[in-house]
Design an enzyme around this catalytic site. Structure first.
Site, PDB file in Angstrom:
ATOM      1  N   HIS A   1      -3.039  -1.744 -14.543  1.00  9.42           N
ATOM      2  CA  HIS A   1      -3.791  -0.737 -15.329  1.00  9.42           C
ATOM      3  C   HIS A   1      -2.968  -0.249 -16.517  1.00  9.42           C
ATOM      4  CE1 HIS A   1      -7.188  -0.707 -12.604  1.00  9.42           C
ATOM      5  NE2 HIS A   1      -6.294  -0.766 -11.629  1.00  9.42           N
TER       6      HIS A   1
ATOM      7  N   GLU B   1      -3.032   4.575 -13.695  1.00 11.84           N
ATOM      8  CA  GLU B   1      -4.474   4.449 -13.451  1.00 11.84           C
ATOM      9  C   GLU B   1      -5.088   5.846 -13.317  1.00 11.84           C
ATOM     10  OE1 GLU B   1      -5.475   2.487  -9.728  1.00 11.84           O
ATOM     11  OE2 GLU B   1      -7.509   2.019 -10.404  1.00 11.84           O
TER      12      GLU B   1
ATOM     13  N   GLY C   1      -3.527   1.463  -3.845  1.00 11.71           N
ATOM     14  CA  GLY C   1      -3.892   2.669  -3.110  1.00 11.71           C
ATOM     15  C   GLY C   1      -3.832   3.890  -4.014  1.00 11.71           C
TER      16      GLY C   1
ATOM     17  N   SER D   1       0.791  -1.243   0.000  1.00 15.53           N
ATOM     18  CA  SER D   1       0.000   0.000   0.000  1.00 15.53           C
ATOM     19  C   SER D   1       0.820   1.288   0.000  1.00 15.53           C
ATOM     20  CB  SER D   1      -0.988   0.044   1.164  1.00 15.53           C
ATOM     21  OG  SER D   1      -1.781   1.211   1.010  1.00 15.53           O
TER      22      SER D   1
ATOM     23  N   ASP E   1      -9.913  -6.555 -11.495  1.00 19.22           N
ATOM     24  CA  ASP E   1      -9.517  -5.680 -10.386  1.00 19.22           C
ATOM     25  C   ASP E   1     -10.367  -5.967  -9.133  1.00 19.22           C
ATOM     26  OD1 ASP E   1      -7.898  -3.726  -9.318  1.00 19.22           O
ATOM     27  OD2 ASP E   1      -8.927  -2.026 -10.216  1.00 19.22           O
ATOM     28  N   ASP E   2     -11.607  -5.498  -9.145  1.00 20.96           N
ATOM     29  CA  ASP E   2     -12.471  -5.587  -7.952  1.00 20.96           C
ATOM     30  C   ASP E   2     -13.879  -5.995  -8.398  1.00 20.96           C
ATOM     31  OD1 ASP E   2     -10.588  -4.244  -5.867  1.00 20.96           O
ATOM     32  OD2 ASP E   2     -10.580  -2.851  -7.554  1.00 20.96           O
TER      33      ASP E   2
ATOM     34  N   HIS F   1       0.581  -0.750  -9.279  1.00 22.05           N
ATOM     35  CA  HIS F   1      -0.519  -0.034  -9.944  1.00 22.05           C
ATOM     36  C   HIS F   1       0.058   1.291 -10.453  1.00 22.05           C
ATOM     37  CE1 HIS F   1      -3.104  -2.680  -7.570  1.00 22.05           C
ATOM     38  NE2 HIS F   1      -4.196  -2.166  -8.084  1.00 22.05           N
TER      39      HIS F   1
END
Ligand code: ADE
Ligand code: ZN
Length: 346
Positions: free
Chosen positions: A222, A201, A171, A141, A280-281, A198
């Site tokens: 991303h 993005e 994050g 993170s 991703d989510d 990441h």
């Protein structure tokens, strides 16, 4: 090909997903169960809708952390295991590299070893039941500072759990620039861990360049903003550094693209960039891996052969051995050909 045949084909073909956050797999009704367990009541329809509404990455991250707060004891992690079990089955995912972000859990007293042991024991059961391998990448993170990230890395190094194959940096890309975490990623690399970041993005291509050049990122999560930097596209294509593209996620976080049909992933692919497709989510963005393949086929101009290539790219970009990659890719071809043989009119 129509939607029904497409879903049938994609269900038949084994796939990998390499950018998937564990905490974001439990479906909304399961998250509501978790909420009831921690607060004594269910969320109202309005509260549920509010939780899953966001207008940018920062708003999404707040929701993500609200869900993390609903995990009140290590045993709640079983909700993740059950959800992953159903998710990999529904999508015929046979190999997954998944993020686990421990920071907010550790801050409220979760034990890292106990948490990881619950998760990895659960994933082992999924392997026995479904034949799907699920590895963990610890998201150290960027939202809580460098010391916190190094602390997370120290826990990983102390654990020596072979199911944890690397670290990632999720994050807020805007408030936690990659370059701040160079020392942490240096230490991870020296210890033999894989590194993914990441980037691109919500920030322009400089952020991806930092992730690659300063953090040794082996893959970029991303990478959308690469599409607006022609020289960098050439470099990515030449280096064959994989992008973990998550199209629907990018629409929800609304930075570079507002509609799926305008997503630049096909341009990147056509220019030779190494593309993989991920969700991703999934519960936050109401999308499954098969849905995401349908989106790129139906709305972004990818051909069926392109889809087959991208499915294989998921394995090729993963952190398994070359022999395993070859074996999985052979299985993709086998399932692909068998499906067409049994559907001659498709
Ligand atoms: N954590 C979970 N999903 C994320 C995303 N899309 N970007 C950054 N951090 C995340
Ligand atoms: Zn992510």
């Amino acid at each position: 090909m129509d939607k029904r045949d497409f879903y049938s084909l994609l269900k038949a073909v084994p796939k990998a997903e390499i950018h998937l956050h564990q905490e974001a797999v439990p479906e909304r009704k399961i998250i509501n169960k978790l909420y009831k367990k921690c607060s004594g009541r269910e969320m109202t329809e309005v509260e549920l809708n509010n939780l899953f509404s966001y207008s940018d990455l920062e708003g999404f991250l707040q929701s993500f952390m609200s869900v993390q707060r609903m995990f009140t004891e290590e045993k709640d992690l079983r909700f993740i295991i059950d959800a992953l079990d159903s998710y990999v089955h529904a999508n015929n995912i046979v190999y997954a590299e998944t993020f686990f972000a421990p920071t907010s859990l550790l801050k409220k007293g979760f034990d890292f070893t106990y948490s990881i042991n619950i998760l990895t024991a659960g994933f082992k059961k999924i392997k026995e039941k479904r034949g799907c391998t699920i590895k963990t990448i610890v998201d150290v993170s960027r939202s809580f500072g460098v010391e916190n990230a190094q602390h997370n890395l120290d826990l990983v190094l102390h654990e020596k759990n072979p199911e944890i194959i690397g670290i990632g940096l999720g994050g807020s890309e805007t408030f936690g620039p990659a370059r701040d975490f160079a020392s942490v990623f240096d230490n991870a690399k020296k210890a033999g861990l894989h590194t993914v970041v990441h980037a691109g993005e919500t920030e322009d291509s400089w952020s991806m360049k930092d992730a690659i050049n300063l953090l040794h990122a082996e893959r970029i999560g991303h990478g959308t903003s690469a599409a607006y930097d022609e020289d960098f596209i050439k470099e990515l294509a030449q280096r064959q550094l994989p992008l973990e593209v998550c199209p629907t996620s990018n629409i929800f976080t609304k930075k570079y693209v507002k509609e799926l049909k305008d997503h630049p992933v096909k341009q990147l692919f056509d220019k030779g960039v190494f593309i993989t497709i991920n969700t991703d989510d999934p519960s936050f963005f109401k999308v499954s891996l098969i849905d995401e393949y349908w989106n790129i086929y139906k709305l972004m101009g990818f051909s069926l052969e392109n889809i087959r290539t991208i499915i294989k790219n998921g394995f090729r970009a993963s952190f398994i051995s070359q022999e395993e990659k070859d074996a999985y890719c052979a299985k993709v071809d086998e399932a692909w050909n068998a499906w067409f043989e049994s559907h001659p009119k498709a």
